[in-house]
Design a protein around this motif. Sequence first.
Motif, short mmCIF file in Angstrom:
data_model
loop_
_atom_site.label_atom_id
_atom_site.label_comp_id
_atom_site.label_asym_id
_atom_site.label_seq_id
_atom_site.Cartn_x
_atom_site.Cartn_y
_atom_site.Cartn_z
N VAL A 1 0.85 -1.19 0.00
CA VAL A 1 0.00 0.00 0.00
C VAL A 1 0.89 1.25 0.00
CG1 VAL A 1 -1.65 1.33 1.39
CG2 VAL A 1 -1.92 -1.16 1.16
N ARG B 1 2.04 7.68 2.60
CA ARG B 1 2.21 9.12 2.58
C ARG B 1 2.26 9.58 4.02
NH1 ARG B 1 3.90 13.67 2.25
NH2 ARG B 1 2.69 15.49 1.64
N ILE C 1 -8.14 3.99 -1.57
CA ILE C 1 -7.63 5.27 -1.06
C ILE C 1 -6.69 5.82 -2.13
CG2 ILE C 1 -6.17 6.44 0.63
CD1 ILE C 1 -7.21 4.74 2.79
N GLY D 1 -4.56 13.68 13.74
CA GLY D 1 -3.69 12.53 13.88
C GLY D 1 -2.73 12.69 15.05
N ASP E 1 0.41 11.68 14.95
CA ASP E 1 1.80 11.71 14.48
C ASP E 1 2.40 13.10 14.69
OD1 ASP E 1 -0.09 12.58 12.58
OD2 ASP E 1 1.35 12.38 10.94
N SER F 1 3.06 15.34 12.76
CA SER F 1 2.48 16.44 11.98
C SER F 1 1.12 16.85 12.55
CB SER F 1 2.30 16.02 10.51
OG SER F 1 1.21 15.13 10.37
N MET G 1 -1.66 15.95 11.86
CA MET G 1 -2.41 16.36 10.67
C MET G 1 -3.90 16.49 10.96
SD MET G 1 -2.40 14.83 6.90
CE MET G 1 -4.15 14.65 7.12
N GLN H 1 0.02 2.69 7.78
CA GLN H 1 -1.37 3.05 7.47
C GLN H 1 -2.12 3.63 8.67
OE1 GLN H 1 -0.06 0.61 5.11
NE2 GLN H 1 -0.27 2.55 4.03
N ARG I 1 -7.30 4.63 12.29
CA ARG I 1 -7.35 5.72 11.30
C ARG I 1 -8.78 6.02 10.91
NH1 ARG I 1 -4.71 4.46 5.54
NH2 ARG I 1 -4.94 6.70 5.36
N GLY J 1 -7.37 11.04 -0.21
CA GLY J 1 -6.67 10.23 0.79
C GLY J 1 -6.27 11.05 2.02
N ASN J 2 -5.99 12.30 1.78
CA ASN J 2 -5.55 13.20 2.85
C ASN J 2 -6.58 13.31 3.98
OD1 ASN J 2 -5.40 16.35 3.78
ND2 ASN J 2 -3.39 15.48 3.40
N SER K 1 -8.37 10.92 5.11
CA SER K 1 -8.39 9.68 5.90
C SER K 1 -7.25 9.75 6.91
CB SER K 1 -8.28 8.46 4.98
OG SER K 1 -9.49 8.28 4.28
N VAL K 2 -7.47 10.52 7.94
CA VAL K 2 -6.42 10.86 8.91
C VAL K 2 -5.96 9.60 9.66
CG1 VAL K 2 -5.93 12.17 11.02
CG2 VAL K 2 -7.23 13.23 9.16
N TRP L 1 -3.44 7.43 12.50
CA TRP L 1 -3.08 7.56 13.90
C TRP L 1 -4.10 8.48 14.60
CZ3 TRP L 1 0.80 9.07 10.16
CH2 TRP L 1 1.54 7.98 9.69
N1 LIG Z 1 -2.00 11.70 10.68
C1 LIG Z 1 -1.77 11.69 9.35
N2 LIG Z 1 -2.71 11.21 8.54
C2 LIG Z 1 -2.51 11.18 7.21
C3 LIG Z 1 -1.31 11.67 6.64
C4 LIG Z 1 -0.30 12.14 7.53
O1 LIG Z 1 0.80 12.55 7.14
N3 LIG Z 1 -0.57 12.13 8.88
N4 LIG Z 1 -1.18 11.68 5.26
C5 LIG Z 1 -2.44 11.74 4.51
C6 LIG Z 1 -2.30 11.65 3.08
S1 LIG Z 1 -1.77 13.05 2.28
C7 LIG Z 1 -2.74 10.55 2.38
S2 LIG Z 1 -2.76 10.55 0.69
C8 LIG Z 1 -3.16 9.32 3.07
C9 LIG Z 1 -2.31 8.14 2.61
O2 LIG Z 1 -2.66 6.98 3.27
P1 LIG Z 1 -1.67 5.75 3.28
O3 LIG Z 1 -0.31 6.23 3.73
O4 LIG Z 1 -2.28 4.74 4.17
O5 LIG Z 1 -1.57 5.25 1.86
O6 LIG Z 1 -3.05 9.44 4.48
C10 LIG Z 1 -3.44 10.70 4.98
N5 LIG Z 1 -3.51 10.67 6.42
#
Ligand SMILES: Nc1nc2c(c(=O)[nH]1)N[C@H]1C(S)=C(S)[C@@H](COP(=O)(O)O)O[C@H]1N2
Length: 440
Positions: free
Chosen positions: A122, A125, A169, A224, A226, A228, A230, A258, A263, A271-272, A274-275, A277
Amino acid sequence: MSKLRRRGAAGLLDMVADRASRLPQHERRDFLKRGLALAGAAVAGPAIGANGSESDYLPPDVPPWTRSLGRGVVTRPYGSPSDFEANVIRRTVPWLTASNISSISFTPLPELQGIITPNGLVFERYHAGVPEISPDQHRLMIHGLVERPIVFTMDDLMRFPSVSVIRFIECPANGGMEWRGAQMEALQFTHGMLSCCEWTGVPLSVLLEEVGLKKGAAWILAEGADGSAMTRSIPLEKALDDTLVVYAQNGERLRPEQGYPLRLLNPGWEGNTSVKWLRRLEVGDQPWYQREETSKYTDLMEDGRARKFTFVQETNSVITFPCPEKPVTAKGRYEVEGLAWSGRGRIRRVDVSFDGGVNWQQARLKGLVLPKALTRFSYMWDWDGGPALLQSRAIDETGYVQPTLTQLRDQRGVESIYHKNAIHTWRVAESGEVTNVQID
Ligand SMILES: Nc1nc2c(c(=O)[nH]1)N[C@H]1C(S)=C(S)[C@@H](COP(=O)(O)O)O[C@H]1N2
Ligand SMILES: [Mo]
């Protein structure tokens, strides 16, 4: 000799092995060698075994691995692919990112079969690397405009009735390098920010019912755990529709890459969103306009304005065979295969062209055709050995037709790197070599 010939190679080997088993070890090896040389001579004439030449392995000879014992059950308690599949791996594009902590790896689409992406392949990112999180220490907090704010443990979450769905995704930057004409010379890099797994978890609607929404609730911020941290704003409508909080993929717990242990999954959306952690969901009355939905993951238009909240991954498709990594060889019959997907629902139909979009033929949809999942298509092609321009064009159940690159550029210009879902063209040369080209 005639007796040996009648017994056939298998019978002969039984006999040789049986005799060998009664000999001491050091003699046994020699006996087997001699016996097998004889078997080779008896059954296949000139192809004589034991010197390790390739002809030893081919029928009617019996290959060395049939004459010996294999590896035992405990050698690999967690299985891994055959060593001969060592080229089937995620890959990165070195110039794309400054560091592998905030980077992307691509799924090897040319090598995959069916619609499921194996967990180890998979695409990944991350914005701040992969955190190592113990499930015992992980929590999901839900707060904001809710009646009963709560902090769930993983065990709490796993007590809810679970659902499993197969969904793709895709990072909206998939193919983004090509907006302005750059050419990635491999399918893995033109479309490999794409995966499709069976995800298992709890519908977010169920968790929201548990906490009770307050009046005015309209958006949810997902964060998330992590480095970042995010964050993305998700409209409540989506959250109550098909958003999931997932802890497993393809039958096992999420991979660390993943989002282990938890998640968000927003089927069909960028995909972004789908947060990974996932540690916090805040309910509010408006979006938060975080970095990942303002400066990033918005589509810059020609006039300097940006499209706001382009969540859905529009209908897209690509031919996965032939492709640059998998050329055709001699002229003749081939099964052209590819993948189609739509963030709005099911794929209804895929057409393929061999002359750059002048004529179209309807492809066959193969296997499962699920909403917001990869769908495999197939078309039997008689290659006459001449040059060809291969394209696929997907149509989803809403009637949306995958646009040409020209149509897409006319609409959106070339300033964006996101949401490029144009019809893709592979050029097949007389040599059978396949290259990535852009045509109108
Ligand atoms: N917490 C967190 N979630 C995140 C990200 C991240 O960097 N941190 N990257 C995102 C992005 S930009 C994408 S495209 C997808 C990628 O999912 P995958 O790594 O499982 O393929 O996760 C998303 N979720
Ligand atoms: Mo992404």
